[in-house]
Design a protein around this motif. Structure first.
Motif, PDB file in Angstrom:
ATOM      1  N   LYS A  49       0.917  -1.001   0.056  1.00  0.00           N
ATOM      2  CA  LYS A  49       0.117  -0.139  -0.045  1.00  0.00           C
ATOM      3  C   LYS A  49       1.012   1.077  -0.098  1.00  0.00           C
ATOM      4  N   ALA A  50       0.571   2.236  -0.876  1.00  0.00           N
ATOM      5  CA  ALA A  50       1.466   3.388  -1.014  1.00  0.00           C
ATOM      6  C   ALA A  50       1.053   4.311   0.413  1.00  0.00           C
ATOM      7  N   PRO A  51       2.130   4.636   1.100  1.00  0.00           N
ATOM      8  CA  PRO A  51       2.125   5.565   2.257  1.00  0.00           C
ATOM      9  C   PRO A  51       1.581   6.873   1.766  1.00  0.00           C
ATOM     10  N   ASP A  52       0.325   7.213   2.691  1.00  0.00           N
ATOM     11  CA  ASP A  52      -0.166   8.732   2.352  1.00  0.00           C
ATOM     12  C   ASP A  52       0.740   9.662   2.978  1.00  0.00           C
ATOM     13  N   PHE A  53       0.385  10.882   2.430  1.00  0.00           N
ATOM     14  CA  PHE A  53       1.529  12.036   2.541  1.00  0.00           C
ATOM     15  C   PHE A  53       0.866  13.009   2.326  1.00  0.00           C
ATOM     16  N   GLU A  54       1.307  14.407   2.675  1.00  0.00           N
ATOM     17  CA  GLU A  54       0.765  15.772   2.491  1.00  0.00           C
ATOM     18  C   GLU A  54       1.911  16.632   2.137  1.00  0.00           C
ATOM     19  N   LEU A  55       2.005  17.147   1.078  1.00  0.00           N
ATOM     20  CA  LEU A  55       2.940  18.228   0.598  1.00  0.00           C
ATOM     21  C   LEU A  55       2.348  19.435   0.135  1.00  0.00           C
ATOM     22  N   LYS A  56       3.079  20.545  -0.048  1.00  0.00           N
ATOM     23  CA  LYS A  56       2.678  21.516  -0.719  1.00  0.00           C
ATOM     24  C   LYS A  56       2.835  21.529  -2.223  1.00  0.00           C
ATOM     25  N   ASN A  57       2.032  22.178  -3.014  1.00  0.00           N
ATOM     26  CA  ASN A  57       2.213  22.178  -4.412  1.00  0.00           C
ATOM     27  C   ASN A  57       2.941  23.608  -4.896  1.00  0.00           C
ATOM     28  N   LEU A  58       3.119  23.922  -5.989  1.00  0.00           N
ATOM     29  CA  LEU A  58       3.761  25.200  -6.362  1.00  0.00           C
ATOM     30  C   LEU A  58       3.062  26.339  -5.912  1.00  0.00           C
ATOM     31  N   ALA A  59       1.665  26.275  -5.856  1.00  0.00           N
ATOM     32  CA  ALA A  59       0.786  27.474  -5.527  1.00  0.00           C
ATOM     33  C   ALA A  59       0.659  27.344  -3.958  1.00  0.00           C
ATOM     34  N   GLY A  60       1.417  26.926  -3.087  1.00  0.00           N
ATOM     35  CA  GLY A  60       1.238  26.670  -1.656  1.00  0.00           C
ATOM     36  C   GLY A  60       0.157  26.001  -1.052  1.00  0.00           C
ATOM     37  N   GLU A  61      -0.705  25.251  -1.897  1.00  0.00           N
ATOM     38  CA  GLU A  61      -1.737  24.457  -1.348  1.00  0.00           C
ATOM     39  C   GLU A  61      -1.316  23.107  -0.821  1.00  0.00           C
ATOM     40  N   THR A  62      -1.964  22.698   0.056  1.00  0.00           N
ATOM     41  CA  THR A  62      -1.596  21.075   0.715  1.00  0.00           C
ATOM     42  C   THR A  62      -2.196  20.106  -0.147  1.00  0.00           C
ATOM     43  N   VAL A  63      -1.427  19.275  -0.715  1.00  0.00           N
ATOM     44  CA  VAL A  63      -2.047  18.171  -1.467  1.00  0.00           C
ATOM     45  C   VAL A  63      -1.579  16.853  -0.781  1.00  0.00           C
ATOM     46  N   SER A  64      -2.584  15.876  -0.398  1.00  0.00           N
ATOM     47  CA  SER A  64      -2.570  14.765   0.026  1.00  0.00           C
ATOM     48  C   SER A  64      -2.659  13.344  -0.849  1.00  0.00           C
ATOM     49  N   LEU A  65      -1.705  12.423  -0.914  1.00  0.00           N
ATOM     50  CA  LEU A  65      -1.831  11.280  -1.841  1.00  0.00           C
ATOM     51  C   LEU A  65      -3.396  10.786  -1.510  1.00  0.00           C
ATOM     52  N   SER A  66      -4.014  10.555  -0.392  1.00  0.00           N
ATOM     53  CA  SER A  66      -5.260  10.228  -0.265  1.00  0.00           C
ATOM     54  C   SER A  66      -6.472  11.057  -0.853  1.00  0.00           C
ATOM     55  N   GLU A  67      -5.970  12.126  -1.195  1.00  0.00           N
ATOM     56  CA  GLU A  67      -7.139  12.975  -2.010  1.00  0.00           C
ATOM     57  C   GLU A  67      -7.596  12.204  -3.361  1.00  0.00           C
ATOM     58  N   PHE A  68      -6.685  11.437  -3.828  1.00  0.00           N
ATOM     59  CA  PHE A  68      -6.835  10.670  -5.210  1.00  0.00           C
ATOM     60  C   PHE A  68      -7.261   9.202  -5.087  1.00  0.00           C
ATOM     61  N   LYS A  69      -7.756   8.861  -3.874  1.00  0.00           N
ATOM     62  CA  LYS A  69      -8.097   7.275  -3.714  1.00  0.00           C
ATOM     63  C   LYS A  69      -9.510   7.173  -4.741  1.00  0.00           C
ATOM     64  N   GLY A  70      -9.192   6.004  -5.576  1.00  0.00           N
ATOM     65  CA  GLY A  70     -10.130   5.614  -6.498  1.00  0.00           C
ATOM     66  C   GLY A  70      -9.799   6.072  -7.831  1.00  0.00           C
ATOM     67  N   GLN A  71      -8.278   6.786  -8.053  1.00  0.00           N
ATOM     68  CA  GLN A  71      -7.888   6.927  -9.061  1.00  0.00           C
ATOM     69  C   GLN A  71      -6.484   6.301  -9.307  1.00  0.00           C
ATOM     70  N   LYS A  72      -6.096   6.235 -10.677  1.00  0.00           N
ATOM     71  CA  LYS A  72      -4.867   5.790 -11.005  1.00  0.00           C
ATOM     72  C   LYS A  72      -3.550   6.957 -10.602  1.00  0.00           C
ATOM     73  N   ILE A  73      -2.518   6.511  -9.992  1.00  0.00           N
ATOM     74  CA  ILE A  73      -1.555   7.632  -9.810  1.00  0.00           C
ATOM     75  C   ILE A  73      -0.141   7.334 -10.292  1.00  0.00           C
ATOM     76  N   MET A  74       0.345   8.127 -10.938  1.00  0.00           N
ATOM     77  CA  MET A  74       1.787   8.029 -11.076  1.00  0.00           C
ATOM     78  C   MET A  74       2.732   8.965 -10.605  1.00  0.00           C
ATOM     79  N   LEU A  75       3.419   8.648  -9.488  1.00  0.00           N
ATOM     80  CA  LEU A  75       3.947   9.346  -8.482  1.00  0.00           C
ATOM     81  C   LEU A  75       5.506   9.293  -9.009  1.00  0.00           C
ATOM     82  N   ASN A  76       5.906  10.448  -9.123  1.00  0.00           N
ATOM     83  CA  ASN A  76       7.235  10.689  -9.745  1.00  0.00           C
ATOM     84  C   ASN A  76       8.033  11.659  -8.858  1.00  0.00           C
ATOM     85  N   PHE A  77       9.696  10.973  -8.418  1.00  0.00           N
ATOM     86  CA  PHE A  77      10.272  11.579  -7.650  1.00  0.00           C
ATOM     87  C   PHE A  77      11.528  12.291  -8.613  1.00  0.00           C
TER      88      PHE A  77
END
Length: 177
Positions: A49-77
């Motif tokens: 299971k992909a660990p959930d996290f919260e990070l800020k985007n370029l606009a300063g808004e907080t984004v969490s991985l769990s917001e996208f549950k039910g969708q396919k995600i490409m997580l790129n570092f």
């Protein structure tokens, strides 16, 4: 004569069955080897299971991985100083434009001291970029090399992991598009 024809047909049938079975066995072995090789790569294992996290985007808004549950995600570092990362950004942008209704791209930047927003603008990258300012998420995902990309399914399970730059075709394949 008929006995010879029947014998030849029978032998051909047996050979066909043997060849098909050998090919199926070989394909299964290749899949097992690929799975073992993938899980021997650095980072979290495929199937976890992909660990959930919260990070800020370029606009300063907080984004969490769990917001996208039910969708396919490409997580790129990635990082701005990384040549393979720079190489894959145009393909990521094309993939984003093609698949944005089917796959969420989250590009986690690990060198937040750089001008990431300026870099994204210069590279014409419009997909979501998140800033891992304290290396919390890259540590959580055990990132040792960049770019590293995880493909996460709708249930939050890591289905594929890729180390190094990707082409758009690879992104499509890993995301099952």
């Amino acid at each position: 004569m008929i006995k010879k024809v029947i014998a030849i047909v029978f032998l051909c049938g047996l050979m066909t069955v043997a060849i098909v079975q050998a090919m199926e066995k070989n394909t299964m072995q290749e899949q097992e080897v690929k799975s073992i090789q993938t899980n021997n790569l650095p980072g979290l294992e495929v199937g976890l299971k992909a660990p959930d996290f919260e990070l800020k985007n370029l606009a300063g808004e907080t984004v969490s991985l769990s917001e996208f549950k039910g969708q396919k995600i490409m997580l790129n570092f990635w990082a701005t100083w990384c040549p393979p990362c720079k190489k894959e950004i145009p393909d990521m942008q094309k993939f984003y434009e093609l698949a944005k209704d089917d796959v969420v791209i989250l590009a986690v930047n690990i060198d937040t001291e750089a001008d990431v927003a300026g870099f994204a603008k210069k590279m014409d990258a419009h997909f979501p970029i998140l800033l891992d300012e304290k290396d919390k998420v890259s540590s959580m995902y055990k990132i040792l090399t960049i770019p590293t990309t995880y493909f996460i399914d709708e249930e939050g399970i890591i289905r594929h992991k890729h180390l190094s730059a990707m082409t758009m075709e690879m992104m499509k394949e890993y995301s099952d598009l």
